[in-house]
Design a protein around this motif. Structure first.
Motif, PDB file in Angstrom:
ATOM      1  N   ARG A 141       4.434  10.752  -0.069  1.00  0.00           N
ATOM      2  CA  ARG A 141       5.476  11.070   0.913  1.00  0.00           C
ATOM      3  C   ARG A 141       6.591  10.039   0.890  1.00  0.00           C
ATOM      4  NH1 ARG A 141       4.025  11.591   6.925  1.00  0.00           N
ATOM      5  NH2 ARG A 141       6.231  11.674   7.321  1.00  0.00           N
ATOM      6  N   PHE A 142       6.215   8.773   0.758  1.00  0.00           N
ATOM      7  CA  PHE A 142       7.194   7.697   0.678  1.00  0.00           C
ATOM      8  C   PHE A 142       8.101   7.891  -0.532  1.00  0.00           C
ATOM      9  CE2 PHE A 142       8.083   3.681  -1.571  1.00  0.00           C
ATOM     10  CZ  PHE A 142       9.041   3.163  -0.717  1.00  0.00           C
ATOM     11  N   ASN A 185       1.352   3.868  -3.108  1.00  0.00           N
ATOM     12  CA  ASN A 185       0.481   5.002  -3.437  1.00  0.00           C
ATOM     13  C   ASN A 185       0.721   6.212  -2.539  1.00  0.00           C
ATOM     14  OD1 ASN A 185      -0.829   3.609  -5.543  1.00  0.00           O
ATOM     15  ND2 ASN A 185      -2.051   2.516  -4.023  1.00  0.00           N
ATOM     16  N   ASP A 186       1.701   6.135  -1.675  1.00  0.00           N
ATOM     17  CA  ASP A 186       2.003   7.232  -0.749  1.00  0.00           C
ATOM     18  C   ASP A 186       3.066   8.141  -1.361  1.00  0.00           C
ATOM     19  OD1 ASP A 186       2.312   8.862   1.432  1.00  0.00           O
ATOM     20  OD2 ASP A 186       3.362   7.367   2.659  1.00  0.00           O
ATOM     21  N   GLU A 221       0.817  -1.219   0.000  1.00  0.00           N
ATOM     22  CA  GLU A 221       0.000   0.000   0.000  1.00  0.00           C
ATOM     23  C   GLU A 221       0.847   1.264   0.000  1.00  0.00           C
ATOM     24  OE1 GLU A 221      -3.339   0.359  -0.241  1.00  0.00           O
ATOM     25  OE2 GLU A 221      -3.321  -1.805  -0.635  1.00  0.00           O
ATOM     26  N   ILE A 222       2.094   1.133   0.409  1.00  0.00           N
ATOM     27  CA  ILE A 222       2.987   2.285   0.478  1.00  0.00           C
ATOM     28  C   ILE A 222       3.294   2.826  -0.922  1.00  0.00           C
ATOM     29  CG2 ILE A 222       5.240   1.162   0.370  1.00  0.00           C
ATOM     30  CD1 ILE A 222       5.954   2.896   2.847  1.00  0.00           C
ATOM     31  N   TYR A 254       2.801   5.740  -8.896  1.00  0.00           N
ATOM     32  CA  TYR A 254       4.143   5.229  -8.628  1.00  0.00           C
ATOM     33  C   TYR A 254       4.855   4.810  -9.912  1.00  0.00           C
ATOM     34  CZ  TYR A 254       2.261   0.433  -8.794  1.00  0.00           C
ATOM     35  OH  TYR A 254       1.673  -0.723  -9.172  1.00  0.00           O
TER      36      TYR A 254
END
Length: 148
Positions: free
Chosen positions: A42-43, A39-40, A36-37, A119
């Motif tokens: 910030r990551f 789509n972040d 799921e990260i 991403y």
């Protein structure tokens, strides 16, 4: 193989290795355990902001090690002499590198237009940056070997 060609190969190989190992590190420690990260934003921002100093420090250390090993093996110092031919080769390599990166940038924008996940755009953008760096070094090597 002369000294400039060795430096070019060291730079190209180190760029490839840095990008590969950093990508594997990020995948194993963050993405593999939590998809799921992806789509972040910030990551992705943090990941790429960390990649920049990691690449710079690694390149500096690799070139220092190269200079030391070269001095031990050949008993010659690295020279900083650059003539007009070297500058012309550098300019041609930069031009080719910019075209590769621009193509990657356009491809990353097309991925957004086609509705791919965000991403994908980040991966294409960063990959094109590293590919353009490697293409730049390989272009220099080609021009030096060609005798231009």
């Amino acid at each position: 193989m002369d000294q400039k060609e060795k430096q070019i190969l060291v730079t190209a190989v180190s760029l490839f290795l840095i990008f590969t190992f950093y990508s594997l590190y990020v995948y194993r420690h963050y993405i593999a355990s939590n998809s799921e990260i992806l789509n972040d934003f910030r990551f992705w921002g943090k990941t790429f902001l960390i990649l920049i100093p990691v690449t710079i420090v690694a390149q500096i250390l690799i070139h220092i090690i190269f200079a030391i090993v070269n001095k031990i093996l050949t008993n010659e110092d690295l020279t900083d002499l650059r003539d007009e031919r070297d500058k012309l080769i550098e300019l041609k390599a930069i031009r080719i590198s910019h075209w590769v990166f621009t193509s990657g940038f356009l491809l990353s924008m097309v991925s957004l237009v086609l509705g791919m996940p965000p991403y994908t755009m980040f991966l294409i953008l960063v990959s094109s940056g590293f590919i353009s760096g490697i293409v730049s070094e390989m272009s220099k090597l080609y021009f030096y070997r060609k005798g231009f």
